[in-house]
Structure formats: structure tokens, C-alpha cells
Design a protein around this motif. Structure first.
Motif, PDB file in Angstrom:
ATOM      1  N   LEU A   7      21.517  42.054   4.975  1.00  0.00           N
ATOM      2  CA  LEU A   7      20.071  42.264   5.013  1.00  0.00           C
ATOM      3  C   LEU A   7      19.353  40.922   5.039  1.00  0.00           C
ATOM      4  O   LEU A   7      19.846  39.935   4.474  1.00  0.00           O
ATOM      5  N   ASP A   8      18.184  40.889   5.676  1.00  0.00           N
ATOM      6  CA  ASP A   8      17.251  39.781   5.500  1.00  0.00           C
ATOM      7  C   ASP A   8      16.313  40.161   4.359  1.00  0.00           C
ATOM      8  O   ASP A   8      15.662  41.208   4.414  1.00  0.00           O
ATOM      9  N   LEU A   9      16.226  39.337   3.340  1.00  0.00           N
ATOM     10  CA  LEU A   9      15.264  39.528   2.264  1.00  0.00           C
ATOM     11  C   LEU A   9      14.109  38.558   2.469  1.00  0.00           C
ATOM     12  O   LEU A   9      14.325  37.343   2.600  1.00  0.00           O
TER      13      LEU A   9
ATOM     14  N   GLN B 115      19.510  35.690   3.947  1.00  0.00           N
ATOM     15  CA  GLN B 115      20.439  36.751   4.314  1.00  0.00           C
ATOM     16  C   GLN B 115      21.437  36.994   3.177  1.00  0.00           C
ATOM     17  O   GLN B 115      22.028  36.036   2.661  1.00  0.00           O
TER      18      GLN B 115
ATOM     19  N   VAL C 197      12.421  43.901   3.388  1.00  0.00           N
ATOM     20  CA  VAL C 197      13.740  43.652   3.952  1.00  0.00           C
ATOM     21  C   VAL C 197      13.710  43.934   5.444  1.00  0.00           C
ATOM     22  O   VAL C 197      12.883  44.705   5.930  1.00  0.00           O
TER      23      VAL C 197
END
Length: 356
Positions: free
Chosen positions: A87-89, A98, A140
Motif C-alpha cells: 500500500l501507499d500510505l 510504501q 491509502v
């Protein structure tokens, strides 16, 4: 006399209106008119960014090892993912980082990530540890998978520390399916190794797991772990760069190697060069040790970017001229022919021309 004068005014006004409309249509086709129209740029249109952003609620926060925090992020009807995905936070400061998904892929109501505090890092992990608490929402993007579990007759995993996060769902899936697998798991100490108890339970049948704590037994013997592999055994490695290098050096020929890096791979050379931005007609110098992204954004602040490590593909740009020094592990061979990730990749000569 008034009528002819009125007719002249009407004709001139009509001609001016038609001219303005024609100019607007021409400029719409090419904002840099009278220069020729160019194709649509790559940046900001990557298919890798097709997954939409969403806000999830932090409903669980726990310490799963020394310096490692696990977060449970809940939402409704979340996109499915497969082992190896991340995931990209989007952190409160705007930083984007990431993190590998380490929960259950069948759980459509929550994602689980874990991150280790890196005291001398770029600030992302500290922000996660200090600011992301239960009850807060976080944006996200994803999930995306550049480290997928591919089909193979057998698997060997070599993991260091927090590198266990993308591998854990893989091992769970393989253990449930009865597949052949082994894992070498190293860390500074047993207390610093997240999910150690679960990993040892998964590998209890057949002594599949070897745990090496550096404070007890030194560095893991990578060469021994890769000796005598059955044909076509897939080897997966995630961890610090020295561990990656050791695995690549010890791996016998004929075995697929899959790597998940903590940071972009280092590349040869870091000298200065210049970058021409063809659309804007500007040329910017790139200093030794400076990223192309940093140099370009000084002249064109609108250029999109995210991870700054060559992982996400947001800063992908079409290259019109020049030899690229690729330093990412993301682009395909076809993409490398005419594009680059400007956050990490550089120039092998003295000049690049970008479609910007």
C-alpha cells in the motif's frame, strides 16, 4: 453613412470572433502553439496509478517486535490483494511511503501493515510511529504488487528483519496448500524479528524455518541455504542491500530470483549532466548526487512524484533523447526503451531530453 460604417463594424467584429475561436482551438491542441502539438506526456497518466485513493480508519495499533508497529486499517469493500502486494500510505505531513500488506488477503474489510522505526531515515517511519494512532483516518492508495508469488515446484525465502512482511502472507498460503517451501529468517535479535512466533509455528512441520539472530549466531549462512536446490526452485529475498547482494552472488544458475528492496538499487556513476524540458523549452542542470526529480521540480513544480525511491512509478517520464542510467526495479524492458523514473534514474552521458 451610418449604415456602411455599421456594416464594417459588424464584419470586423465577426472576423475577430472567428479568429479568437480558431486560436483557442489551435492552442487547445498544442498549449505551446505555434510549436507543433506533442503526444500526451507519460507523467500523471501511468496505469500503475489507476487505483483510487481512499481513507481508512486505524482500528488497531500494536507493537509486534522491538521498534516495529503494526496497524490495522479498516474500510468497506476494499480491493482484493495477493501476497507480496503493498500500500501507499499518505502520512499527515504529505509524505507518501510504501508498506507491504501482511494481513489476510481474504479480509475485505481491513488492511494490515507493519513498519520498523528507522531513526536515521527520511522521516516516514517516525511519523507512522509517533502520529498514527487508533481512531485516526489515513489516506491509502493501492494495493499494487511488484513482488508476486509465482508458480514454482518449490520455494526458498531469505529474509532479513522487517523484510518478513511481504513474505508472511506467501508462507501462510504455501503452508495451507501443502507446497514445498523453506525460509531462512535473520535479524539483529529474536526480539527485533516481527511475527517470529507465527513463522516458527508455520514451519514446525519438517523443520522448514531456520532462524538466525545475529546477537546469538552471527550472520545467516546464505550460501548453505541455497545449496542443493531442486530444479526451478524459486528464490525470494527481502531485506537489507547486503543480504540481497549475498543471495544474488550465491544463487546457482537456473533458479528464478525475486527481490523486494527497502530502497532503490544503487547505480554506477553520479556525475553532473543537464536535462532539457522539451515542452517548456528550458534546460536545467543536474548536479552530482542530485536527483533528476529535484532538479526538474525546481523549474517545473507541477511534476508529479510520490515515493522518491523508484518504487511507485508516479514520476515516470518519456525520454526523447539521451542514454538512460536506469536505477529502478519497476519498469518493464519495453518501458525502459523510452522512459525513466526521474526520482532515481540518471543519465549515462551529458544530456537527456524529457517530454516535459
Amino acid at each position: 453613412m451610418a449604415l456602411p460604417r455599421l456594416r464594417t463594424v459588424v464584419l470586423v467584429s465577426g472576423a475577430a470572433l472567428l479568429t479568437r475561436r480558431a486560436l483557442r482551438r489551435r492552442i487547445a491542441r498544442s498549449p505551446l502553439w505555434p510549436l507543433p502539438a506533442l503526444p500526451e506526456p507519460v507523467s500523471g497518466h501511468s496505469k500503475r496509478r489507476a487505483t483510487s485513493a481512499r481513507r481508512l480508519l486505524i482500528t488497531g495499533r500494536s507493537v509486534v517486535a522491538d521498534g516495529v508497529v503494526q496497524l490495522r486499517l479498516e474500510g468497506a469493500d476494499l480491493p482484493r490483494w495477493e501476497p507480496g502486494a503493498h500500500l501507499d500510505l499518505v502520512l499527515p505531513s504529505g509524505l507518501v511511503r510504501q508498506y507491504s500488506l501482511c494481513g489476510d488477503p481474504e479480509d475485505s474489510g481491513a488492511y494490515t501493515v507493519a513498519t520498523r522505526l528507522v531513526a536515521d531515515g527520511r522521516g516516514g517511519s517516525r511519523e507512522v510511529h509517533e502520529q498514527l494512532q487508533e481512531g485516526l483516518e489515513v489516506e491509502v492508495r493501492g494495493p499494487r504488487n511488484r513482488f508476486p508469488l509465482t508458480g514454482a515446484p518449490g520455494y526458498v525465502f531469505v529474509v532479513g528483519g522487517i523484510g518478513i512482511t511481504p513474505v508472511l502472507p506467501m508462507v501462510r498460503a504455501l503452508a495451507a496448500s501443502g507446497a514445498e517451501w523453506r525460509l531462512l529468517y535473520g535479524g539483529r535479535s529474536r526480539g527485533s524479528m516481527p511475527f517470529l512466533e507465527e513463522i516458527e509455528k508455520l514451519g514446525a512441520d519438517g523443520d522448514r524455518v531456520t532462524v538466525v539472530a545475529q546477537d546469538e549466531a552471527g550472520h545467516p549462512d546464505v550460501a548453505a541455504a541455497l545449496t542443493g536446490l531442486a530444479p526451478d526452485t524459486a528464490v525470494y529475498c527481502c531485506g537489507p542491500e547486503p543480504l540481497m547482494d549475498a543471495v544474488a552472488a550465491a544463487l546457482p544458475e537456473g533458479h528464478p530470483l525475486h527481490l523486494e528492496r527497502f530502497s532503490a538499487a544503487a547505480g554506477p556513476g553520479s556525475g553532473a549532466f543537464e536535462v532539457e524540458l522539451r515542452r517548456s523549452g528550458r534546460t536545467v542542470p543536474v548536479a552530482a548526487g542530485q536527483s533528476v526529480l529535484a532538479a526538474v521540480r525546481a523549474a517545473a513544480p507541477h511534476v508529479a512524484y510520490s515515493c522518491e525511491q523508484g518504487f511507485c512509478g508516479t514520476c515516470q517520464q518519456r525520454v526523447l533523447e539521451g542514454e538512460i542510467d536506469h536505477r529502478d526495479d519497476l519498469l518493464t524492458d519495453d518501458e525502459r526503451c523510452d522512459s525513466m523514473l526521474i526520482c532515481v534514474s540518471r543519465c549515462r552521458g551529458g544530456r537527456l531530453v524529457l517530454d516535459l
